[in-house]
Design a protein around this motif. Structure first.
Motif, PDB file in Angstrom:
ATOM      1  N   MET A 166       0.842  -1.178   0.000  1.00  0.00           N
ATOM      2  CA  MET A 166       0.000   0.000   0.000  1.00  0.00           C
ATOM      3  C   MET A 166       0.890   1.245   0.000  1.00  0.00           C
ATOM      4  N   LYS A 167       0.561   2.159  -0.853  1.00  0.00           N
ATOM      5  CA  LYS A 167       1.278   3.419  -0.962  1.00  0.00           C
ATOM      6  C   LYS A 167       0.587   4.454  -0.079  1.00  0.00           C
ATOM      7  N   LYS A 168       1.353   5.117   0.808  1.00  0.00           N
ATOM      8  CA  LYS A 168       0.749   6.149   1.640  1.00  0.00           C
ATOM      9  C   LYS A 168       1.776   7.171   2.097  1.00  0.00           C
ATOM     10  N   LEU A 169       1.249   8.313   2.518  1.00  0.00           N
ATOM     11  CA  LEU A 169       2.068   9.390   3.042  1.00  0.00           C
ATOM     12  C   LEU A 169       2.406   9.080   4.489  1.00  0.00           C
TER      13      LEU A 169
ATOM     14  N   LYS B 201      -2.595   0.483  -6.025  1.00  0.00           N
ATOM     15  CA  LYS B 201      -1.502   0.831  -5.110  1.00  0.00           C
ATOM     16  C   LYS B 201      -1.976   1.013  -3.676  1.00  0.00           C
ATOM     17  N   GLY B 202      -3.268   0.764  -3.418  1.00  0.00           N
ATOM     18  CA  GLY B 202      -3.812   0.863  -2.071  1.00  0.00           C
ATOM     19  C   GLY B 202      -4.263   2.252  -1.673  1.00  0.00           C
ATOM     20  N   VAL B 203      -4.306   3.170  -2.632  1.00  0.00           N
ATOM     21  CA  VAL B 203      -4.704   4.546  -2.358  1.00  0.00           C
ATOM     22  C   VAL B 203      -6.197   4.684  -2.621  1.00  0.00           C
ATOM     23  N   TYR B 204      -6.908   5.263  -1.655  1.00  0.00           N
ATOM     24  CA  TYR B 204      -8.336   5.513  -1.833  1.00  0.00           C
ATOM     25  C   TYR B 204      -8.519   6.785  -2.648  1.00  0.00           C
ATOM     26  N   MET B 205      -9.273   6.652  -3.742  1.00  0.00           N
ATOM     27  CA  MET B 205      -9.485   7.746  -4.688  1.00  0.00           C
ATOM     28  C   MET B 205     -10.972   8.065  -4.771  1.00  0.00           C
ATOM     29  N   ILE B 206     -11.291   9.358  -4.919  1.00  0.00           N
ATOM     30  CA  ILE B 206     -12.680   9.781  -5.086  1.00  0.00           C
ATOM     31  C   ILE B 206     -12.978   9.863  -6.577  1.00  0.00           C
ATOM     32  N   ASN B 207     -13.969   9.106  -7.002  1.00  0.00           N
ATOM     33  CA  ASN B 207     -14.418   9.165  -8.394  1.00  0.00           C
ATOM     34  C   ASN B 207     -15.372  10.350  -8.504  1.00  0.00           C
ATOM     35  N   LYS B 208     -14.912  11.427  -9.123  1.00  0.00           N
ATOM     36  CA  LYS B 208     -15.678  12.668  -9.216  1.00  0.00           C
ATOM     37  C   LYS B 208     -16.983  12.490 -10.002  1.00  0.00           C
ATOM     38  N   LYS B 209     -17.040  11.483 -10.873  1.00  0.00           N
ATOM     39  CA  LYS B 209     -18.261  11.240 -11.645  1.00  0.00           C
ATOM     40  C   LYS B 209     -19.343  10.577 -10.794  1.00  0.00           C
ATOM     41  N   LEU B 210     -18.936   9.782  -9.819  1.00  0.00           N
ATOM     42  CA  LEU B 210     -19.901   9.108  -8.948  1.00  0.00           C
ATOM     43  C   LEU B 210     -20.249   9.923  -7.703  1.00  0.00           C
ATOM     44  N   CYS B 211     -19.358  10.812  -7.312  1.00  0.00           N
ATOM     45  CA  CYS B 211     -19.547  11.602  -6.092  1.00  0.00           C
ATOM     46  C   CYS B 211     -20.697  12.593  -6.281  1.00  0.00           C
ATOM     47  N   THR B 212     -21.597  12.617  -5.308  1.00  0.00           N
ATOM     48  CA  THR B 212     -22.733  13.549  -5.344  1.00  0.00           C
ATOM     49  C   THR B 212     -22.486  14.789  -4.491  1.00  0.00           C
ATOM     50  N   GLY B 213     -21.339  14.837  -3.814  1.00  0.00           N
ATOM     51  CA  GLY B 213     -21.027  15.987  -2.969  1.00  0.00           C
ATOM     52  C   GLY B 213     -21.783  15.995  -1.654  1.00  0.00           C
TER      53      GLY B 213
ATOM     54  N   PRO C 182     -15.416  16.841  -2.885  1.00  0.00           N
ATOM     55  CA  PRO C 182     -14.250  16.989  -2.015  1.00  0.00           C
ATOM     56  C   PRO C 182     -12.998  16.368  -2.633  1.00  0.00           C
ATOM     57  N   SER C 183     -11.868  16.582  -1.976  1.00  0.00           N
ATOM     58  CA  SER C 183     -10.593  15.995  -2.382  1.00  0.00           C
ATOM     59  C   SER C 183      -9.943  15.347  -1.176  1.00  0.00           C
ATOM     60  N   LYS C 184      -9.193  14.292  -1.435  1.00  0.00           N
ATOM     61  CA  LYS C 184      -8.441  13.646  -0.355  1.00  0.00           C
ATOM     62  C   LYS C 184      -7.025  13.336  -0.822  1.00  0.00           C
ATOM     63  N   CYS C 185      -6.188  13.036   0.122  1.00  0.00           N
ATOM     64  CA  CYS C 185      -4.802  12.701  -0.194  1.00  0.00           C
ATOM     65  C   CYS C 185      -4.747  11.497  -1.137  1.00  0.00           C
ATOM     66  N   ILE C 186      -3.977  11.653  -2.195  1.00  0.00           N
ATOM     67  CA  ILE C 186      -3.800  10.559  -3.148  1.00  0.00           C
ATOM     68  C   ILE C 186      -2.341  10.083  -3.170  1.00  0.00           C
ATOM     69  N   ALA C 187      -1.602  10.449  -2.118  1.00  0.00           N
ATOM     70  CA  ALA C 187      -0.203  10.048  -1.978  1.00  0.00           C
ATOM     71  C   ALA C 187       0.621  10.427  -3.203  1.00  0.00           C
ATOM     72  N   CYS C 188       0.407  11.656  -3.669  1.00  0.00           N
ATOM     73  CA  CYS C 188       1.086  12.116  -4.886  1.00  0.00           C
ATOM     74  C   CYS C 188       2.523  12.570  -4.627  1.00  0.00           C
ATOM     75  N   GLY C 189       2.816  12.987  -3.397  1.00  0.00           N
ATOM     76  CA  GLY C 189       4.178  13.393  -3.050  1.00  0.00           C
ATOM     77  C   GLY C 189       4.476  14.873  -3.209  1.00  0.00           C
ATOM     78  N   ILE C 190       3.505  15.664  -3.594  1.00  0.00           N
ATOM     79  CA  ILE C 190       3.747  17.101  -3.739  1.00  0.00           C
ATOM     80  C   ILE C 190       4.136  17.715  -2.394  1.00  0.00           C
TER      81      ILE C 190
ATOM     82  N   GLU D 168       7.315  11.381   3.671  1.00  0.00           N
ATOM     83  CA  GLU D 168       7.730  10.404   2.668  1.00  0.00           C
ATOM     84  C   GLU D 168       6.509   9.667   2.132  1.00  0.00           C
ATOM     85  N   ILE D 169       6.583   9.287   0.878  1.00  0.00           N
ATOM     86  CA  ILE D 169       5.608   8.349   0.326  1.00  0.00           C
ATOM     87  C   ILE D 169       6.269   6.984   0.443  1.00  0.00           C
ATOM     88  N   GLN D 170       5.610   6.083   1.136  1.00  0.00           N
ATOM     89  CA  GLN D 170       6.185   4.758   1.386  1.00  0.00           C
ATOM     90  C   GLN D 170       5.242   3.671   0.902  1.00  0.00           C
ATOM     91  N   GLU D 171       5.833   2.555   0.526  1.00  0.00           N
ATOM     92  CA  GLU D 171       5.079   1.340   0.266  1.00  0.00           C
ATOM     93  C   GLU D 171       5.024   0.591   1.587  1.00  0.00           C
TER      94      GLU D 171
END
Length: 132
Positions: free
Chosen positions: A1-4, A73-85, A107-115, A126-129
């Motif tokens: 799993m990839k996470k911050l 990669k184990g990252v929870y992502m929000i599907n903007k097309k399915l999200c009703t807000g 909304p937005s959540k962490c996607i472990a992008c590393g920015i 750090e972004i770690q596996e």
């Protein structure tokens, strides 16, 4: 799993570089109350707490639309097309770090992008596996 991962919270200087970088990446602006998916808070004892998403999946379990899914990669992502807000995920997040800007529909959540990792001058992010 990839996470911050916050490697050493005691080294945080509360410069907010991580918050600003995250906010600007998602929203092209910074509002410390609404936009970052990582947060620096001051605790009652005046120590700093760096709140970062650990990909626990509570938001996904609570989403009534099934709009939050775990990717390969184990990252929870929000599907903007399915999200009703509905913001159920914002309320459900145990760390309070799912961002929601008033004029954006979802909304937005962490996607472990590393920015935020690249922005931290102290090098404590750090972004770690991680294997569970």
């Amino acid at each position: 799993m990839k996470k911050l991962v916050v490697t050493d919270r005691s080294q945080c200087q509360a410069c907010l570089s991580c918050e600003i970088a995250c906010s600007e990446a998602f929203y092209k602006m910074y509002n410390n109350f609404d936009t970052p998916c990582i947060r620096i808070d001051v605790k009652k004892d005046n120590s700093l707490n760096v709140k970062a998403c650990n990909q626990c999946g509570v938001c996904a379990k609570k989403c009534p639309e099934g709009a939050i899914k775990q990717n390969a990669k184990g990252v929870y992502m929000i599907n903007k097309k399915l999200c009703t807000g509905c913001l159920t995920c914002v309320d459900a997040c145990p760390k309070g770090i799912i961002a929601k800007v008033e004029d954006k529909p979802t909304p937005s959540k962490c996607i472990a992008c590393g920015i935020c990792v690249d922005a931290c001058p102290m090098g404590i992010l750090e972004i770690q596996e991680v294997t569970d």
